[in-house]
Design an enzyme around this catalytic site. Structure first.
Site, PDB file in Angstrom:
ATOM      1  N   GLU A 173      39.708 -42.399  47.588  1.00 59.95           N
ATOM      2  CA  GLU A 173      39.841 -40.939  47.628  1.00 59.95           C
ATOM      3  C   GLU A 173      39.017 -40.415  48.795  1.00 59.95           C
ATOM      4  O   GLU A 173      37.808 -40.618  48.839  1.00 59.95           O
ATOM      5  CB  GLU A 173      39.299 -40.303  46.348  1.00 59.95           C
ATOM      6  N   ASP A 192      31.599 -30.204  41.739  1.00 62.76           N
ATOM      7  CA  ASP A 192      30.757 -31.288  42.224  1.00 62.76           C
ATOM      8  C   ASP A 192      29.276 -31.051  41.992  1.00 62.76           C
ATOM      9  O   ASP A 192      28.788 -29.930  42.106  1.00 62.76           O
ATOM     10  CB  ASP A 192      31.009 -31.507  43.715  1.00 62.76           C
TER      11      ASP A 192
END
Lengths: 258, 394
Positions: free
Chosen positions: A46, A57
């Protein structure tokens, strides 16, 4: 056949996927990092598209995105860097990021450029299932781009089935109610959730992500899935690495080496 | 043409809920319950009781005679500055804390820029005995020390946010991340008409008490319910939608939203999101926002800490798009002039945010019998440092 479907065609197990942020540690390390990861035995990658406001995140990936942006990374630059990637790399590659920069680039331009670069799938955590289906599904199909959905412990069985129906690649099973980053070992609450999802016998392969940081957590979650994604732990290693090529190989060996 | 939210959570093409799956259940729980709860007798009684006896509502609609004389029209000031905690923010936090209680949540999180919403949240958490965590950019923590201390005195934990640019946008990101990590026991009290559906609609409804009162108060003063103009400043846009809400379907009422132009709408130092922003996604909402040519969200600038949000509530993007609202902007200088003008001729020290609304009076031509309502969203105590610098000529 799309490389993601190929990878999972034989109900493969213990697939190791690695996340890193494009443009980090340096602007031009993207291609060589992908090549190094493939050589080390990683089976899927990814590639993070850095964004100023990465809501899902934790601190490690946030900071890598900030550094990448400061290094001058953006979508145009990324596609430029990736234009010859399929001359050297065979494993499935996905782009992962947030909706705003992609919308600004134009979704159709984005899908087209992904296809031209040989990208196999896209993960946009803040594009919800309903909006994807209504606005973009046909476009993704037109360019044979797999759209990968996330599921979480709070996702209901009914919604899991809908996501399974809309998916055609794999399902990204977020390991706990959390943002990205290491959490230590895997708890029974987590394995209960993995078992609940497994019991639904979904048609798509499952790949676990968020909070997977080492061999132990990787092996544990792979009991309940076809593979797992390591992000923050790898990005943290890159941050500290003196020689990232060598240490990338060591990192991967540390997870899947005998 | 509808100016209200549709069943999918959109105002025209703006709004929606662009959130990661990890937040879906939280937002869904709220979406399924907020209207039901707000409609219940218990909620309505509690809300009205607290609005009257705790907040001090109704807030006055003051006929500003000297200001009217100056602008040769009939100006009324909606005095949200007189609410408990000093701004309109409390209308929303009271509403949301009652929702949180009805949903059985025992932990409250909030974001704050200048600290007004943080103080309003810490206040209702003290009142309801709920744990309160306020995320505030590290830069703002330093700039807004008295409000940080108010929140702490009220029992809130203030978390300085070190990510990104360390201001309101980053504090909002951090609050959203907290909610992802604490999905079961936590309610997130957003401070404006921003964020994923149902927040823009829910917060609009709580702030709509402003225009609800304006209607009957105006009738008492003038014999008519509808003003010719309703003017408010807009950052995220909560006091503005509160001021407009009950006039949205009355096209004869001209709605004026005033953005912060900062150093000027053509400069980089501006917070005029509608004038300068482009369509995108911020904090779960599709709306206009300030962004770079690569789609990275940029940092706005305004002298007023309550207006420097890089996005705009989706309802305002829609009101602009449909032409229902007139969007003006005022620079730092124009706002400061307006603050001193009001202070010296009416004896009211307004917040810097509200001063942007007042600055619009110079930009419009009114008839002498027209009725103009301007919302004073907050009081100026928190801005005294800026006002003092102006007086000292620095």
């Amino acid at each position: 056949m799309n490389r993601i479907n190929q990878l999972f065609a034989n109900n493969s197990k213990n697939i190791l996927s690695i996340y890193f942020t494009a443009g980090h540690p340096e602007l031009n390390t993207t291609v060589e990092l992908i090549q190094t990861l493939e050589k080390s035995g990683v089976q899927m990658i990814e590639i993070g598209m850095p964004f100023s406001d990465p809501l899902a995140d934790g601190p490690v990936i946030q900071q890598s995105a900030q550094k990448a942006l400061a290094n001058g990374m953006n979508l145009k630059e990324l596609f430029q860097q990736l234009k010859d990637i399929r001359k050297t790399v065979q494993i499935p590659l996905l782009l992962m990021g947030y909706l705003n920069p992609v919308m600004f680039y134009g979704m159709e331009n984005f899908c087209r450029d992904c296809q031209q670069a040989g990208i196999d799938g896209v993960i946009l955590p803040d594009l919800p299932m309903e909006e994807f289906e209504a606005e973009y599904k046909t476009m993704f199909e037109k360019y044979d781009m797999k759209f990968i959905f996330l599921i979480s412990p709070q996702t209901s069985d009914e919604r899991l089935r809908k996501i399974d129906n809309l998916s055609n690649g794999f399902i990204y099973m977020v390991s706990s109610s959390a943002t990205t980053g290491a959490k230590g070992s895997i708890t029974t609450t987590q394995t209960d959730y993995f078992k609940r999802v497994n019991a639904l016998n979904l048609k798509n392969p499952l790949v676990v992500g968020f909070g997977i940081s080492n061999k132990e957590t990787f092996n544990e979650v792979c009991k309940y899935a076809n593979g797992a994604i390591i992000g923050s732990a790898f990005v943290r290693m890159l941050d500290a690495a003196k020689d990232w090529r060598k240490e990338t190989e060591e990192f991967v060996r540390g997870i899947i080496g005998k | 043409m509808s100016y209200f939210v549709d069943e999918k959570g959109y105002f025209g093409k703006f709004g929606g809920a662009y959130i990661p799956e990890m937040l879906h259940a939280n937002v869904e729980e709220l979406r399924n319950n907020y209207l039901k709860i707000m409609d219940s007798e218990q909620f309505r009684n509690d809300y009205q009781y607290l609005m009257k006896h705790y907040v001090g509502r109704p807030s006055p609609l003051y006929p500003a005679l000297r200001l009217s004389e100056l602008y040769k029209t009939r100006i009324f000031l909606k005095r949200e500055d007189l609410n408990h905690t000093g701004s309109h923010k409390i209308n929303n936090t009271i509403g949301q804390i009652l929702i949180a209680k009805a949903l059985g949540k025992n932990r409250i999180i909030a974001e704050t820029g200048a600290g007004q919403h943080g103080v309003a949240t810490a206040t209702v958490c003290a009142l309801m005995n709920l744990k309160c965590i306020v995320y505030m950019g590290e830069t703002d923590v330093e700039r807004q020390y008295p409000n940080v201390m108010r929140m702490k005195m009220l029992g809130a934990e203030v978390v300085p946010v070190k990510s990104g640019n360390k201001t309101l946008k980053d504090a909002t990101n951090e609050a959203i991340r907290d909610w992802i990590n604490n999905p079961l026991d936590t309610h997130y009290i957003i401070g404006s008409v921003v964020g994923p559906h149902p927040y823009p609609d829910m917060v609009s409804k709580f702030q709509s008490i402003i225009s609800e009162e304006i209607k009957w108060q105006l009738k008492e003063h003038t014999g008519r319910e509808l003003p010719d103009y309703a003017i408010a400043c807009v950052g995220g846009g909560s006091n503005a939608i509160g001021t407009f809400y009950h006039f949205l379907d009355h096209p004869e009422v001209k709605l004026v939203a005033v953005e912060a132009a900062g150093m000027g709408v053509e400069t980089h130092e501006t917070a005029a999101t509608i004038a300068r922003g482009k369509l995108g996604i911020i904090h779960g909402s599709k709306t206009l926002l300030m962004q770079s040519p690569d789609g990275q969200i940029t940092e706005p600038y305004s002298i007023s800490a309550g207006l420097d949000y890089p996005g705009i509530g989706p309802v305002h993007a829609h009101l602009h798009d449909t032409g229902r609202a007139m969007i003006l902007n005022a620079t730092d200088e124009e706002a400061l002039d307006a603050a001193f003008e009001l202070t010296q001729i009416e004896g009211i020290i307004p917040a810097l945010e509200s001063s942007h609304a007042l600055a619009a009076l110079k930009k419009l031509k009114f008839g002498k019998d027209e009725v103009v309502v301007v919302t004073i969203s907050g009081r100026g105590d928190k801005d005294m440092d800026t006002y003092i610098r102006r007086m000292e000529g620095s």
